[in-house]
Design a protein around this motif. Structure first.
Motif, short mmCIF file in Angstrom:
data_model
loop_
_atom_site.label_atom_id
_atom_site.label_comp_id
_atom_site.label_asym_id
_atom_site.label_seq_id
_atom_site.Cartn_x
_atom_site.Cartn_y
_atom_site.Cartn_z
N ASP A 20 4.17 -1.45 7.55
CA ASP A 20 5.20 -0.53 7.07
C ASP A 20 4.98 -0.32 5.58
O ASP A 20 4.28 -1.09 4.92
CB ASP A 20 6.59 -1.11 7.32
N THR A 21 5.55 0.74 5.06
CA THR A 21 5.52 0.99 3.63
C THR A 21 6.93 1.26 3.13
O THR A 21 7.77 1.76 3.88
CB THR A 21 4.64 2.21 3.25
N THR A 22 7.15 0.90 1.89
CA THR A 22 8.42 1.18 1.22
C THR A 22 8.09 1.91 -0.07
O THR A 22 7.34 1.40 -0.90
CB THR A 22 9.19 -0.12 0.91
N LEU A 23 8.62 3.10 -0.24
CA LEU A 23 8.42 3.88 -1.46
C LEU A 23 9.43 3.40 -2.50
O LEU A 23 10.64 3.43 -2.27
CB LEU A 23 8.62 5.37 -1.19
N LEU A 24 8.93 2.93 -3.63
CA LEU A 24 9.80 2.47 -4.71
C LEU A 24 10.00 3.55 -5.76
O LEU A 24 11.06 3.62 -6.37
CB LEU A 24 9.24 1.20 -5.34
N SER A 25 8.98 4.38 -5.96
CA SER A 25 9.05 5.44 -6.96
C SER A 25 8.06 6.54 -6.57
O SER A 25 6.95 6.24 -6.15
CB SER A 25 8.68 4.89 -8.34
N ALA A 26 8.48 7.81 -6.74
CA ALA A 26 7.59 8.93 -6.44
C ALA A 26 6.80 9.35 -7.68
O ALA A 26 5.73 9.92 -7.57
CB ALA A 26 8.38 10.10 -5.89
N GLU A 27 7.35 9.10 -8.86
CA GLU A 27 6.67 9.47 -10.10
C GLU A 27 7.02 8.47 -11.18
O GLU A 27 8.14 8.54 -11.72
CB GLU A 27 7.06 10.87 -10.54
N PRO A 28 6.16 7.49 -11.45
CA PRO A 28 4.84 7.31 -10.88
C PRO A 28 4.95 6.77 -9.45
O PRO A 28 5.93 6.13 -9.09
CB PRO A 28 4.18 6.28 -11.78
N LEU A 29 3.90 7.04 -8.65
CA LEU A 29 3.88 6.61 -7.26
C LEU A 29 3.69 5.09 -7.19
O LEU A 29 2.66 4.56 -7.59
CB LEU A 29 2.76 7.32 -6.51
N ILE A 30 4.72 4.41 -6.71
CA ILE A 30 4.70 2.95 -6.59
C ILE A 30 5.40 2.59 -5.28
O ILE A 30 6.43 3.18 -4.93
CB ILE A 30 5.42 2.26 -7.77
N GLY A 31 4.82 1.64 -4.56
CA GLY A 31 5.44 1.23 -3.31
C GLY A 31 4.93 -0.12 -2.85
O GLY A 31 4.15 -0.78 -3.55
N LEU A 32 5.40 -0.52 -1.69
CA LEU A 32 4.99 -1.77 -1.08
C LEU A 32 4.34 -1.49 0.26
O LEU A 32 4.85 -0.70 1.05
CB LEU A 32 6.19 -2.69 -0.83
N LEU A 33 3.22 -2.14 0.52
CA LEU A 33 2.60 -2.15 1.83
C LEU A 33 3.00 -3.49 2.44
O LEU A 33 2.74 -4.55 1.85
CB LEU A 33 1.08 -2.05 1.72
N GLU A 34 3.68 -3.43 3.58
CA GLU A 34 4.18 -4.65 4.21
C GLU A 34 3.42 -4.88 5.51
O GLU A 34 3.45 -4.05 6.41
CB GLU A 34 5.67 -4.52 4.48
N LEU A 35 2.71 -6.01 5.56
CA LEU A 35 1.92 -6.37 6.73
C LEU A 35 2.63 -7.52 7.43
O LEU A 35 2.72 -8.63 6.90
CB LEU A 35 0.51 -6.80 6.32
N GLU A 36 3.16 -7.26 8.62
CA GLU A 36 3.83 -8.30 9.40
C GLU A 36 2.76 -8.99 10.23
O GLU A 36 2.09 -8.36 11.04
CB GLU A 36 4.89 -7.69 10.30
N THR A 37 2.61 -10.30 10.02
CA THR A 37 1.59 -11.06 10.72
C THR A 37 2.24 -12.17 11.55
O THR A 37 3.43 -12.42 11.44
CB THR A 37 0.58 -11.70 9.74
N ASP A 38 1.40 -12.83 12.32
CA ASP A 38 1.90 -13.93 13.13
C ASP A 38 2.33 -15.13 12.30
O ASP A 38 2.99 -16.03 12.80
CB ASP A 38 0.86 -14.35 14.17
N THR A 39 2.01 -15.14 11.02
CA THR A 39 2.43 -16.24 10.15
C THR A 39 3.43 -15.82 9.09
O THR A 39 3.79 -16.60 8.23
CB THR A 39 1.21 -16.90 9.47
N GLY A 40 3.88 -14.57 9.12
CA GLY A 40 4.85 -14.08 8.15
C GLY A 40 4.46 -12.72 7.59
O GLY A 40 3.48 -12.13 8.01
N THR A 41 5.25 -12.25 6.66
CA THR A 41 5.03 -10.94 6.05
C THR A 41 4.23 -11.07 4.76
O THR A 41 4.50 -11.94 3.94
CB THR A 41 6.38 -10.25 5.75
N ILE A 42 3.25 -10.19 4.61
CA ILE A 42 2.48 -10.09 3.38
C ILE A 42 2.88 -8.78 2.72
O ILE A 42 2.81 -7.72 3.35
CB ILE A 42 0.96 -10.09 3.66
#
Length: 79
Positions: A20-42
């Motif tokens: 999943d992704t979370t957009l934190l800011s459009a200008e400047p473009l900043i966000g989080l890439l969230e990787l859900e794994t079998d051992t937790g979220t990265i």
């Protein structure tokens, strides 16, 4: 801060369950890439430059596929 112990998967690699992704800011473009794994979220903080580098790396990986794993897309590059 508590330390969380994570159990490694049998293969030694994390199994990716969801992205999943979370957009934190459009200008400047900043966000989080969230990787859900079998051992937790990265969570990986991204800006435009990093997102483009990740996209390039994933496209290069997909282009290496052969047979049933051959790419099903075309990439057009502007110069």
């Amino acid at each position: 801060m508590s330390t969380m112990k994570r159990k490694p998967s049998k293969s030694g690699f994390n199994k990716l369950l969801d992205v999943d992704t979370t957009l934190l800011s459009a200008e400047p473009l900043i966000g989080l890439l969230e990787l859900e794994t079998d051992t937790g979220t990265i969570e990986l903080a991204m800006n435009r430059t990093l997102a483009e580098q990740l996209l390039f790396a994933v496209v290069e990986f997909l282009k290496a596929g052969k047979g049933d794993d051959a790419p099903t897309f075309a990439v057009e590059r502007s110069q």
